[in-house]
Enzyme design. Structure first.
Site, PDB file in Angstrom:
ATOM      1  N   TYR A 179       0.844  -1.188   0.000  1.00  0.00           N
ATOM      2  CA  TYR A 179       0.000   0.000   0.000  1.00  0.00           C
ATOM      3  C   TYR A 179       0.875   1.232   0.000  1.00  0.00           C
ATOM      4  CZ  TYR A 179       1.023   0.838   4.954  1.00  0.00           C
ATOM      5  OH  TYR A 179       1.649   1.104   6.147  1.00  0.00           O
ATOM      6  N   CYS A 180       0.275   2.391  -0.391  1.00  0.00           N
ATOM      7  CA  CYS A 180       1.011   3.642  -0.246  1.00  0.00           C
ATOM      8  C   CYS A 180       0.098   4.780   0.156  1.00  0.00           C
ATOM      9  CB  CYS A 180       1.893   3.952  -1.439  1.00  0.00           C
ATOM     10  SG  CYS A 180       1.080   4.175  -3.009  1.00  0.00           S
ATOM     11  N   ARG A 181       0.040   5.854  -0.630  1.00  0.00           N
ATOM     12  CA  ARG A 181      -0.622   7.061  -0.120  1.00  0.00           C
ATOM     13  C   ARG A 181      -2.124   7.074  -0.320  1.00  0.00           C
ATOM     14  NH1 ARG A 181       4.030  10.537  -2.824  1.00  0.00           N
ATOM     15  NH2 ARG A 181       5.543  10.395  -1.139  1.00  0.00           N
ATOM     16  N   CYS A 185      -1.967   6.650  -5.854  1.00  0.00           N
ATOM     17  CA  CYS A 185      -0.525   6.651  -5.652  1.00  0.00           C
ATOM     18  C   CYS A 185       0.070   5.506  -6.454  1.00  0.00           C
ATOM     19  CB  CYS A 185      -0.215   6.481  -4.164  1.00  0.00           C
ATOM     20  SG  CYS A 185       1.534   6.447  -3.804  1.00  0.00           S
ATOM     21  N   LEU A 209      -2.910   4.498   3.293  1.00  0.00           N
ATOM     22  CA  LEU A 209      -2.946   4.651   4.742  1.00  0.00           C
ATOM     23  C   LEU A 209      -4.015   5.638   5.218  1.00  0.00           C
ATOM     24  CD1 LEU A 209      -1.552   3.666   7.382  1.00  0.00           C
ATOM     25  CD2 LEU A 209      -0.754   6.032   7.480  1.00  0.00           C
TER      26      LEU A 209
END
Lengths: 221, 221
Positions: A179-181, A185, A209
């Site tokens: 996962y990221c932003r 993303c 997140l």
DNA sequence: CTCACATTCTATCGTTCGCTTGATTGTTGG
DNA sequence: CCAACAATCAAGCGAACGATAGAATGTGAG
């Protein structure tokens, strides 16, 4: 006098317009994306978005005036953060309109994103269950500073750029969930692609997140 | 070349900014509020919002280009409508940010709205059940043209201005549930206040017709 | 084919906006 | 108190925006 003579409706429309205007600029959206990860000071935000310091400061201030951000002082730093989870809703709504109605975005999403991740993303609920069962490795591919501001408990932080070099840290036995932003993303998409190329089973977490946090799910520091 | 060199992120931020910008003007928000009731032509929208015809046309066109609206031609009329239910989500998100973070709006909401309707609004679900049970009179207080574009089945149309004159149409025995354009439309608040002053039991439906329709609930023509 | 009408297009003007630069304020550490 | 740093403020510029008026286009009715 101004208020009553112009009518309630006009006041509301003007106020609403100010909020929309506050978000209506590419640089502001970039700032918001970073602020969704957590509190940051002006200099850090300017650096990470590639903006001139004074320019970033002005954008941040006008978003603050509009009610999108709030700020607090900590020593010589001014720390900005999203005023509210409802700001995430705003960004989500814009994203949904864009993916269904904006030609440029539809093209990017289908050509860039889908080609790298044909599979459905893992839902937060599903990830939470599989974390408890211990059947996944959770991978946070954001830069270290953002990881430090909060991350999914138990996640391993490997920024995309370091991924090839650090494959050894990731067990091949379990599926990896990256996962990221947020939903747009690119890091998580790229990570999943790279991991699959290296023979891993890998999928992407839905959103990023900020949504995990907004859902009330636990965040580690 | 432009696309790949500037990066996916920049393209997305620019596209998102265009969408936000398309909504970032009081006149545009007024147009959107009316369009949420149903398809309208340019002249009607210009009249109802008090805008110059050419000006309204330009606003509508730029919202169309941004993907907020779609348009079709019918004879000599150009009929505009919201491109998508996700546009309602955008307006909702803006409204939520405004009510929690914008001083001017908080003041209006607490002084104008709350004083006229201290009670919780009726939810759509609740209204639906009570309609089946026949224990309510549903009152649509929007102008006749908007009522004609779709309304809650069985609702009686009495524009706010006509309410005092037409109280005879409303049985005193049942509770009245009034609705209008949306959560910030003042008509329903005023109607509820007037009805209570006249001895009725009256409440307001949450949101307005657009949300009722977006929820997939039945709409009569 | 022409007239009436709905809408869009074009050009123009004044205003607001975003960005840069350099000065200024505020805070901490020595 | 002074030096170093963070952030904001103030002024000025070019570009983009919003409104208006008048011309042009498109469509249907007679």
């Amino acid at each position: 006098m101004t208020e009553s003579s112009r009518g309630v409706k006009a006041i509301l429309h003007e106020s609403f317009a100010e909020i929309a205007k506050a978000a209506a600029h590419p640089h502001r959206l970039a700032l918001l994306e970073h602020l969704a990860q957590g509190e940051r000071n002006v200099d850090a935000l300017a650096t990470v978005t590639g903006l001139n310091l004074a320019n970033a400061s002005q954008h941040l201030q006008s978003m603050r005036r509009a009610g999108l951000l709030s700020a607090r002082r900590d020593g010589k730093f001014t720390l900005y953060r999203l005023a509210d989870d409802s700001v995430l809703d705003l960004l989500d709504a814009i994203g949904r309109i864009a993916t269904s109605n904006a030609a440029a975005v539809k093209e990017v999403v289908s050509s860039y994103f889908n080609e790298r991740d044909a599979m459905e993303p893992v839902t937060r609920r599903e990830l939470r269950q599989r974390m408890k069962a211990g059947t996944v490795t959770v991978l946070d591919v954001r830069p270290a500073e953002e990881f430090a501001l909060g991350h999914v408990p138990g996640a391993i932080n490997v920024p995309v750029g370091d991924l090839k070099r650090r494959l050894a840290d990731l067990p091949r036995s379990k599926e990896v969930v990256a996962y990221c932003r947020g939903p747009y993303c690119v890091f998580a998409f790229e990570a999943v692609a790279a991991l699959r190329a290296a023979g891993y089973r890998a999928r992407r977490l839905e959103d990023g997140l900020p949504h995990w946090r907004a859902d009330g799910l636990p965040v580690a520091l």
